[in-house]
Design a protein around this motif. Structure first.
Motif, PDB file in Angstrom:
ATOM      1  N   ARG A 222      16.492   4.624 -36.886  1.00 54.62           N
ATOM      2  CA  ARG A 222      15.635   4.736 -38.063  1.00 54.62           C
ATOM      3  C   ARG A 222      15.935   3.633 -39.079  1.00 54.62           C
ATOM      4  NH1 ARG A 222      16.474  11.270 -38.518  1.00 54.62           N
ATOM      5  NH2 ARG A 222      14.842  11.868 -36.996  1.00 54.62           N
ATOM      6  N   THR A 223      17.194   3.262 -39.192  1.00 55.74           N
ATOM      7  CA  THR A 223      17.574   2.184 -40.125  1.00 55.74           C
ATOM      8  C   THR A 223      16.952   0.858 -39.703  1.00 55.74           C
ATOM      9  OG1 THR A 223      19.658   3.305 -40.623  1.00 55.74           O
ATOM     10  CG2 THR A 223      19.526   0.953 -41.128  1.00 55.74           C
ATOM     11  N   ARG A 224      16.917   0.575 -38.405  1.00 54.31           N
ATOM     12  CA  ARG A 224      16.349  -0.683 -37.922  1.00 54.31           C
ATOM     13  C   ARG A 224      14.833  -0.724 -38.115  1.00 54.31           C
ATOM     14  NH1 ARG A 224      20.196   0.169 -32.663  1.00 54.31           N
ATOM     15  NH2 ARG A 224      22.151  -0.188 -33.808  1.00 54.31           N
ATOM     16  N   VAL A 225      14.179   0.409 -37.905  1.00 53.94           N
ATOM     17  CA  VAL A 225      12.741   0.458 -38.150  1.00 53.94           C
ATOM     18  C   VAL A 225      12.463   0.276 -39.640  1.00 53.94           C
ATOM     19  CG1 VAL A 225      10.697   1.935 -38.063  1.00 53.94           C
ATOM     20  CG2 VAL A 225      12.265   1.862 -36.120  1.00 53.94           C
ATOM     21  N   LYS A 232       7.759  -6.252 -44.244  1.00 53.20           N
ATOM     22  CA  LYS A 232       6.291  -6.215 -44.257  1.00 53.20           C
ATOM     23  C   LYS A 232       5.664  -6.184 -42.859  1.00 53.20           C
ATOM     24  CE  LYS A 232       6.645  -6.478 -48.708  1.00 53.20           C
ATOM     25  NZ  LYS A 232       6.503  -5.253 -49.522  1.00 53.20           N
ATOM     26  N   PHE A 233       6.404  -5.698 -41.873  1.00 50.98           N
ATOM     27  CA  PHE A 233       5.801  -5.467 -40.561  1.00 50.98           C
ATOM     28  C   PHE A 233       5.099  -4.111 -40.602  1.00 50.98           C
ATOM     29  CE2 PHE A 233       9.223  -8.427 -39.491  1.00 50.98           C
ATOM     30  CZ  PHE A 233       8.586  -9.304 -38.631  1.00 50.98           C
ATOM     31  N   SER A 234       3.849  -4.078 -40.182  1.00 54.77           N
ATOM     32  CA  SER A 234       3.107  -2.823 -40.171  1.00 54.77           C
ATOM     33  C   SER A 234       3.589  -1.938 -39.025  1.00 54.77           C
ATOM     34  CB  SER A 234       1.610  -3.096 -40.027  1.00 54.77           C
ATOM     35  OG  SER A 234       1.321  -3.643 -38.749  1.00 54.77           O
ATOM     36  N   ASP A 237       2.347  -3.274 -35.793  1.00 54.90           N
ATOM     37  CA  ASP A 237       3.119  -4.439 -35.366  1.00 54.90           C
ATOM     38  C   ASP A 237       4.463  -4.021 -34.776  1.00 54.90           C
ATOM     39  OD1 ASP A 237       1.095  -6.096 -36.285  1.00 54.90           O
ATOM     40  OD2 ASP A 237       2.005  -6.359 -38.266  1.00 54.90           O
ATOM     41  N   ILE A 238       5.107  -3.049 -35.409  1.00 55.95           N
ATOM     42  CA  ILE A 238       6.430  -2.601 -34.933  1.00 55.95           C
ATOM     43  C   ILE A 238       6.324  -1.970 -33.559  1.00 55.95           C
ATOM     44  CG2 ILE A 238       8.310  -0.978 -35.384  1.00 55.95           C
ATOM     45  CD1 ILE A 238       7.853  -1.426 -38.365  1.00 55.95           C
ATOM     46  N   SER A 239       5.343  -1.104 -33.360  1.00 54.90           N
ATOM     47  CA  SER A 239       5.194  -0.472 -32.046  1.00 54.90           C
ATOM     48  C   SER A 239       4.874  -1.507 -30.973  1.00 54.90           C
ATOM     49  CB  SER A 239       4.087   0.589 -32.100  1.00 54.90           C
ATOM     50  OG  SER A 239       2.837   0.013 -32.422  1.00 54.90           O
ATOM     51  N   THR A 274       6.413 -16.968 -40.002  1.00 56.63           N
ATOM     52  CA  THR A 274       7.563 -16.478 -39.237  1.00 56.63           C
ATOM     53  C   THR A 274       7.298 -15.068 -38.722  1.00 56.63           C
ATOM     54  OG1 THR A 274       9.051 -17.801 -40.604  1.00 56.63           O
ATOM     55  CG2 THR A 274      10.029 -16.041 -39.300  1.00 56.63           C
ATOM     56  N   ARG A 275       6.720 -14.229 -39.563  1.00 58.14           N
ATOM     57  CA  ARG A 275       6.381 -12.861 -39.154  1.00 58.14           C
ATOM     58  C   ARG A 275       5.359 -12.879 -38.020  1.00 58.14           C
ATOM     59  NH1 ARG A 275       4.113 -11.274 -43.575  1.00 58.14           N
ATOM     60  NH2 ARG A 275       6.091 -10.797 -44.617  1.00 58.14           N
ATOM     61  N   ASP A 276       4.338 -13.709 -38.139  1.00 58.53           N
ATOM     62  CA  ASP A 276       3.328 -13.802 -37.081  1.00 58.53           C
ATOM     63  C   ASP A 276       3.933 -14.312 -35.777  1.00 58.53           C
ATOM     64  OD1 ASP A 276       1.457 -12.932 -38.901  1.00 58.53           O
ATOM     65  OD2 ASP A 276       0.725 -14.947 -39.389  1.00 58.53           O
ATOM     66  N   LEU A 277       4.887 -15.216 -35.896  1.00 61.96           N
ATOM     67  CA  LEU A 277       5.520 -15.785 -34.706  1.00 61.96           C
ATOM     68  C   LEU A 277       6.239 -14.713 -33.894  1.00 61.96           C
ATOM     69  CD1 LEU A 277       6.382 -18.383 -33.109  1.00 61.96           C
ATOM     70  CD2 LEU A 277       8.427 -18.404 -34.545  1.00 61.96           C
ATOM     71  N   VAL A 278       7.049 -13.875 -34.552  1.00 59.08           N
ATOM     72  CA  VAL A 278       7.820 -12.868 -33.816  1.00 59.08           C
ATOM     73  C   VAL A 278       6.951 -11.683 -33.412  1.00 59.08           C
ATOM     74  CG1 VAL A 278       9.982 -13.555 -34.899  1.00 59.08           C
ATOM     75  CG2 VAL A 278       8.595 -11.788 -35.971  1.00 59.08           C
ATOM     76  N   ILE A 279       5.855 -11.455 -34.100  1.00 53.11           N
ATOM     77  CA  ILE A 279       4.932 -10.402 -33.657  1.00 53.11           C
ATOM     78  C   ILE A 279       4.295 -10.792 -32.332  1.00 53.11           C
ATOM     79  CG2 ILE A 279       2.716  -9.292 -34.150  1.00 53.11           C
ATOM     80  CD1 ILE A 279       3.485  -9.293 -37.096  1.00 53.11           C
ATOM     81  N   ARG A 280       3.919 -12.033 -32.199  1.00 46.65           N
ATOM     82  CA  ARG A 280       3.288 -12.502 -30.964  1.00 46.65           C
ATOM     83  C   ARG A 280       4.299 -12.653 -29.834  1.00 46.65           C
ATOM     84  NH1 ARG A 280      -0.371 -17.622 -32.083  1.00 46.65           N
ATOM     85  NH2 ARG A 280      -0.852 -17.155 -29.901  1.00 46.65           N
ATOM     86  N   LEU A 281       5.556 -12.986 -30.158  1.00 47.75           N
ATOM     87  CA  LEU A 281       6.589 -13.127 -29.140  1.00 47.75           C
ATOM     88  C   LEU A 281       7.881 -12.479 -29.643  1.00 47.75           C
ATOM     89  CD1 LEU A 281       6.989 -14.369 -26.310  1.00 47.75           C
ATOM     90  CD2 LEU A 281       7.965 -16.388 -27.427  1.00 47.75           C
TER      91      LEU A 281
END
Length: 415
Positions: A222-225, A232-234, A237-239, A274-281
């Motif tokens: 839960r802490t990591r989520v 600001k990851f939705s 995006d997290i799932s 940076t956020r978009d980068l890790v969401i895609r990969l």
């Protein structure tokens, strides 16, 4: 004199199976088998498939309650007279004295306190053949298949879609899974994953890749989520990131923070990119950084791309950060030196580094044969790299080469 409690087990095991068969034959002869009693004391079994010893215990309870009630003498006389109306075959059972004497002198408390039967207790051969023993679990095995029938945890994991044949190849995984309790250890993790958006049909593949999450502390997960949400990851995006990178939640917060900082600093990206980068990969957050660092040097030093050009290509196609170094150099050498494409055109179509080099060679050779290999956007009949590498053969032949698919296949045989 009351029968010692230690002799009860021996009495139970001394009863022959044929006595039970005789009783069942008698039951079938009676008009109302469910209501018939033996001397007003012993109820016959109601189910033909029952356990003989269970029937004897039931008989004991019936007799004890009857004897303890101290029925009037007139009632007892009626019971005695009633026994004369039964068929003579009842006398052959020889259970009246045997059962009544035992039951009248033993209380329920004494029966419950009976010691367990000793494994050294001798039994007859007829009783021995009735014993059905399941094969023991092997102390060690190379496969989980030997334990699935006995383990509720393994059975439910299989129902979820977990591939045990893959997990059993990893050292220590079988022992780990057998020690876990589904209700206490696994169920709470599954509910947590569903809460953060992992679908039911994704749980099996997820746990097959990251079985370690079953041993993680729920508060740590839960802490990591919560950390990802603070960046600001939705929830969507997290799932998506967790499904595509199953090991993501197995990394502590400080490591996730260091990874995000690394890509933002090394690539010179802002927070949103940076956020978009890790969401895609999302594997960028869980995989090794060595291939990424090596490819960064290849793009800059070997291939001659500028920093801003690398930024543009990476944000368009994040996979080129983890691509094979040899594949990168061979693709660039062919596109740049053989096809004569400059850097600024390659930057606009970075998907060329994700394409098979053989496909690029075949299509370029065919266009050269037809006289249509023209990649300069300032000239007529321009062909973009995107169409060269991305579209199917049928579309390529019809729209780009202006030839039939059969002509293209014949040409490939000449190469």
């Amino acid at each position: 004199m009351a029968l010692p409690a230690q002799q009860i087990p021996k009495w139970f095991y001394s009863v022959k199976i044929r006595n039970f068969i005789t009783i069942m034959q008698f039951r079938n002869q009676l008009m109302r088998p469910r209501k018939t009693t033996l001397h007003g004391l012993l109820a016959l079994p109601e189910q033909s498939s029952g356990n003989f010893f269970h029937w004897r215990f039931k008989s004991y309870r019936t007799s004890s309650i009857w004897n303890g009630s101290q029925a009037p003498s007139s009632t007892r006389q009626e019971n005695i007279s009633a026994q004369d109306t039964h068929p003579p075959s009842l006398n052959k059972l020889q259970l009246k004295t045997e059962v009544t004497n035992f039951d009248s002198q033993i209380s329920l408390e004494e029966l419950e306190d009976l010691p367990p039967v000793s494994p050294l207790q001798q039994i007859s051969e007829e009783d021995a053949v009735q014993i059905v023993a399941e094969p023991p679990l092997p102390p060690a095995s190379f496969t989980l298949r030997d334990y699935v029938d006995r383990s509720e945890t393994l059975q439910k994991l299989v129902l979820l879609g977990v591939n045990l044949s893959k997990l059993e190849k990893r050292p220590g995984v079988g022992t780990l899974l057998l020690r876990l309790d589904f209700e206490n250890d696994i169920q709470k993790i599954l509910l947590f994953l569903k809460d953060i958006g992992v679908e039911d049909n994704q749980l099996g593949a997820f746990l097959t890749k990251n079985y370690i999450i079953l041993t993680e502390d729920l508060e740590n997960l839960r802490t990591r989520v919560a950390y990802l949400e603070s960046k600001k990851f939705s929830k969507t995006d997290i799932s998506r990131m967790i499904v595509n990178a199953p090991y993501l939640l197995s990394f502590p917060v400080d490591r996730l923070d260091n990874r995000l900082g690394f890509f933002q600093k090394e690539l010179g990206l802002n927070v949103q990119k940076t956020r978009d980068l890790v969401i895609r990969l999302p594997r960028l957050l869980t995989g090794s950084l060595e291939p990424v660092k090596e490819n960064m040097k290849v793009y800059q030093l070997q291939l001659g791309f500028k920093r801003n050009e690398i930024q543009h290509m990476v944000t368009r196609i994040p996979k080129i950060l983890t691509a094979n170094k040899r594949k990168l150099t061979e693709t660039f050498d062919y596109v740049h030196n053989v096809m004569s494409l400059p850097h600024h055109i390659i930057v606009k179509f970075p998907q060329v580094f994700n394409s098979k080099l053989l496909k690029i060679k075949e299509r370029h050779s065919f266009l050269t044969y037809l006289g249509r290999a023209q990649y300069d956007p300032q000239k007529p009949n321009y062909i973009s790299l995107d169409k060269l590498v991305s579209i199917p053969d049928e579309v390529f032949c019809k729209e780009v080469a202006k030839a039939s698919l059969q002509d293209f296949e014949i040409f490939l045989k000449t190469l």
